[in-house]
Design an enzyme around this catalytic site. Structure first.
Site, PDB file in Angstrom:
ATOM      1  N   ASP A 316     -20.800   9.308  32.298  1.00  0.00           N
ATOM      2  CA  ASP A 316     -21.554  10.549  32.194  1.00  0.00           C
ATOM      3  C   ASP A 316     -21.349  11.270  33.537  1.00  0.00           C
ATOM      4  OD1 ASP A 316     -23.475  12.457  31.313  1.00  0.00           O
ATOM      5  OD2 ASP A 316     -24.981  11.447  32.533  1.00  0.00           O
ATOM      6  N   ASP A 513     -28.667   8.844  27.784  1.00  0.00           N
ATOM      7  CA  ASP A 513     -27.444   8.321  27.182  1.00  0.00           C
ATOM      8  C   ASP A 513     -27.653   7.003  26.451  1.00  0.00           C
ATOM      9  OD1 ASP A 513     -25.661  10.384  28.144  1.00  0.00           O
ATOM     10  OD2 ASP A 513     -26.000   9.559  30.134  1.00  0.00           O
TER      11      ASP A 513
END
Length: 618
Positions: A316, A513
Site C-alpha cells: 500500500d 487494507d
C-alpha cells in the site's frame, strides 16, 4: 540452571562416579550385575518410570520406551557397561536440551518482559498502587521516570522520552508531550507523566502482544507438522524392525541369540527420533524469538515458513511507503477566492478521519462551524458529498467528479488533487502532498538483494502521484486510483503470476487494507504500534513503521528454514547410516549412543543459531 536442572546434573555426576567404580572393581556374575544396577538405577529410574506410566496410558512408542527396552535388553545379554552408559549419555543430552530450550525461552521472555507489575492511579486526591488489570478506561495514571507504562492512554500533563525498544527494536527514545498517545510496555525515561487510560488492560497493546507471542508456537509450519507425523509412524516401524532383527536371524539362519539381540538393542537406541522432534520446533521457536528481538512479531511457524518463500511484495502507499503525513501544498481556485475554496473543502471534510481530511482542516486553521454542514454522504474511495448552507458541495478525486458529471482539469503539480464542486459547478482544487519514508528506497533495494522478484505498489491515489513515488523508490509496478475492492482484484492477478512454490506478501496499515491482508499469502502490518486492527488482521506485525524490516523478516525466515533443513538432512542421514551399520553388526551400542544423543546435541546447537537475526542480506 534452575533447581530441576541442578538436581539432574548432580544425578549425572553421582551416576558417573558409581559407573567408574563398577568398571574398576573386578567382579563376575551376579556381583558384577549388582554393581552396574546401582548407577543404572540412579541415572535411569525416571526413564523407566515414564516408560511404564506411558504404557498404562496407551503411549507406547516414545523415546522413554525405546531407551528402556534397549537398556534392559543390554542388561539381559550381559552388556552392563553399555546399558549404563546409554542412559548416562541420554540424560546428559536431555539436560543439554533442557538448558538450550530454557535459554531460548529466557531470551524471548527477557525480550518480551513488557508486562507492567503495578499501576499508580489517582483516586480521591491520592495515589493507589493497583494491578493493571484493575484499572478502567478514563482513570488517571501517574508514571514516574524509570517506570514502565502500564496501560495505553493519552498524556494530560508532562513531557518525557519513551524507550520503545522492547516493542519496536529501536534504540532511540521517542519524545512525547501533552496530547500524545502512549502505549503500554514502553519505559518512561525522564519526566513525570499524567496519563488518561484509553483501553483496559486486556485490550492494551502489551496484552495483545504477549498473547500473540504465547500463541505463536501453536501454529506449526509444514516442516514441524511433517516431523510430528513422521515420528508417529517411524517409531513403531523401527520397534517392529528391531524385534524382527532379534528373532529372524536366530530362528531361520542359525544366528546367535545374544549377538542379534545386541544388534536389536543398538538399533532401538539409534532409531530414537529425539534429534528431529526437539530441534525442528526449537529452530522455529528461535526464529520467532529472533524476529521479536528486532521488533517483528510473527504469529507462527507456518507464517515464518511462508515468508521464506516470498517472491512478490505488494505495498500500500499511504502510511506504508509514505509517512501518511499530508500537507496542502497548493490551492488553485476557479470561481472562489483561495480562502473560500479552502473553507468549503474543510467544512465538507469536517466529519472525516482520513489523513487527507485532517490536512485540509489543519491548513484552514480556524474553528469550523459544523452546524452549517448537513447530509454527509461518504463516497468510498472517491470523496464526500455534503450540504453546506443549503448548497451541495462535492469534494473528492477525479472519479467523483466524473460520477457527478463535472468537467475538471488535471493539475501540473505532483500530489493528490482534491477537487471541489458546488451545485454542479467546478470551483477549483487543492493539492495534497505526502512524504516518502526515509528508508523506503533502501527497503526496496534490500528486498531485491533478498531475491524478491517483483515489488508492486497499489494505491487509491492519482496515477501521477503513484508513478512519481514508484519512480523515486524503484518499484517494478504501480497501480493507482484503486478502490479497496480493486486492490483485492489486483492481488488476485498477482497471485496467479506467482510460481507454485512462491508466496506473495502484502504490506499495509492493517486497518483499511484488511481484505487484502487476508487474501495475500502473508499479510504484513506496517506501523502497527498500538493498532488492534493491525494485530488482528496481519500474519506478521512490524512494531514500527520501517519498511526496511520486511527484508530482515525474510532473511530471518530463510535462515530458519535453512537451519531446519540442515537438521533434518543431518539427523536422518546419520541415523539411517548407523541403523544400516548396526543391522549388519558394524555399529555397537557406543556408536548407537552417538547416533541418538550426539546427533540431538549437534542439532540443538544448530537450532539455537536461529535466535540471532542475520545482519546481512543472504
Amino acid at each position: 540452571m534452575d533447581s530441576r536442572q541442578k538436581k539432574m546434573l548432580w544425578r549425572i555426576l553421582a551416576a558417573g562416579v558409581l559407573f567408574l567404580i563398577a568398571l574398576l572393581i573386578p567382579a563376575q556374575g551376579l556381583p558384577r550385575l549388582l554393581l552396574f544396577l546401582i548407577p543404572y538405577g540412579v541415572i535411569g529410574w525416571d526413564v523407566l518410570w515414564r516408560a511404564v506410566r506411558n504404557l498404562t496410558r496407551g503411549q507406547i512408542f516414545d523415546e522413554h520406551f525405546l531407551m528402556s527396552l534397549a537398556t534392559v535388553g543390554a542388561l539381559a545379554i550381559g552388556e552392563y557397561p553399555e546399558a549404563v552408559f546409554v542412559l548416562l549419555f541420554y540424560q546428559v543430552g536431555e539436560l543439554f536440551q533442557s538448558c538450550a530450550v530454557g535459554r531460548s525461552r529466557r531470551s524471548i521472555a527477557a525480550l518480551m518482559d513488557i508486562r507492567p507489575d503495578v499501576a499508580r492511579v489517582e483516586r480521591n486526591g491520592a495515589l493507589e498502587e493497583v494491578d493493571p488489570e484493575e484499572v478502567s478506561s478514563g482513570d488517571i495514571l501517574v508514571i514516574k521516570p524509570g517506570e514502565r507504562v502500564p496501560l495505553d492512554g493519552v498524556i494530560l500533563e508532562g513531557s518525557s522520552a519513551l524507550d520503545t525498544a522492547a516493542l519496536t527494536g529501536e534504540s532511540l527514545p521517542r519524545s512525547v508531550s501533552p496530547g500524545a498517545d502512549v502505549i503500554s510496555g514502553c519505559i518512561n525515561l525522564t519526566g513525570l507523566l499524567r496519563v488518561q487510560v484509553t483501553k483496559p488492560f486486556e485490550e492494551s497493546t502489551v496484552a495483545r502482544i504477549l498473547e500473540l507471542v504465547e500463541n505463536a508456537s501453536g501454529r506449526k509450519a509444514r516442516a514441524e507438522a511433517f516431523i510430528t507425523k513422521f515420528a508417529r509412524y517411524y517409531t513403531p516401524a523401527v520397534v517392529v524392525a528391531a524385534v524382527l532383527l532379534a528373532l529372524i536371524p536366530p530362528l531361520f539362519f542359525q544366528g546367535g541369540w545374544g549377538d542379534w539381540l545386541g544388534r536389536a538393542c543398538s538399533f532401538l537406541v539409534i532409531s530414537c527420533p529425539c534429534a528431529l522432534v526437539i530441534s525442528v520446533p526449537l529452530a522455529f521457536f528461535g526464529g520467532i524469538g529472533g524476529a521479536s528481538r528486532a521488533g517483528i512479531l510473527i504469529k507462527g511457524g507456518n507464517y515464518l515458513e511462508a515468508l521464506a518463500n516470498t517472491e512478490t511484495v505488494v505495498f500500500d502507499k499511504t502510511g506504508t511507503l509514505t509517512r501518511g503525513v499530508f500537507n496542502v501544498t497548493a490551492i488553485h481556485p476557479e470561481q472562489e477566492r483561495e480562502a473560500d475554496l479552502l473553507e468549503l473543502a474543510a467544512l465538507a471534510e469536517s466529519w472525516s478521519d482520513h489523513p487527507i481530511a485532517h490536512s485540509i482542516r489543519e491548513a484552514y486553521g480556524a474553528e469550523l462551524d459544523t452546524s452549517r454542514v448537513t447530509g454527509v454522504e461518504e463516497r468510498s474511495g472517491r470523496g464526500v458529498q455534503v450540504q453546506v448552507d443549503g448548497r451541495t458541495v462535492c469534494v473528492g478525486n477525479d472519479t467523483l467528479m466524473e460520477e457527478i458529471g463535472i468537467a475538471w482539469h488535471p493539475c501540473h503539480q505532483v500530489g493528490t488533487t482534491v477537487h471541489v464542486a458546488v451545485d454542479g459547478v467546478y470551483m477549483g482544487h487543492l493539492v495534497i502532498s505526502d512524504q516518502v519514508k526515509e528508508d523506503a528506497a533502501d527497503a526496496i533495494r534490500a528486498l531485491r538483494a533478498c531475491g524478491v522478484r517483483k515489488t508492486v505498489m497499489l494505491t487509491g491515489d492519482a496515477q501521477a502521484v503513484g508513478e512519481d513515488v514508484a519512480r523515486r523508490l524503484g518499484l517494478d509496478e504501480v497501480h493507482a486510483q484503486l478502490l479497496p475492492a480493486d486492490k483485492v482484484d489486483r492481488v488476485e492477478d498477482l497471485l496467479r503470476q506467482t510460481s507454485p512454490r512462491g508466496a506473495l506478501a502484502f504490506v499495509g496499515d492493517g486497518i483499511n487494507d484488511a481484505p487484502v491482508l487476508s487474501r495475500a499469502d502473508i499479510g504484513i502490518a506496517m506501523g502497527a504500534l498500538g493498532s488492534d486492527a493491525a494485530i488482528e488482521a496481519a500474519d506478521v506485525v512490524l512494531m514500527d513503521d520501517k519498511p526496511s524490516k520486511i527484508a530482515l523478516a525474510i532473511r530471518i525466515a530463510r535462515k530458519t528454514r535453512s537451519i531446519v533443513r540442515q537438521n533434518i538432512i543431518f539427523a536422518l542421514g546419520v541415523k539411517f547410516l548407523v541403523l544400516g551399520l548396526g543391522a549388519f553388526g558394524l555399529a555397537n551400542m557406543w556408536e548407537a549412543v552417538f547416533a541418538d544423543v550426539g546427533v540431538s546435541v549437534i542439532a540443538i546447537l544448530n537450532s539455537m543459531r536461529a535466535l540471532h537475526s542475520p545482519s546481512e542480506p543472504s
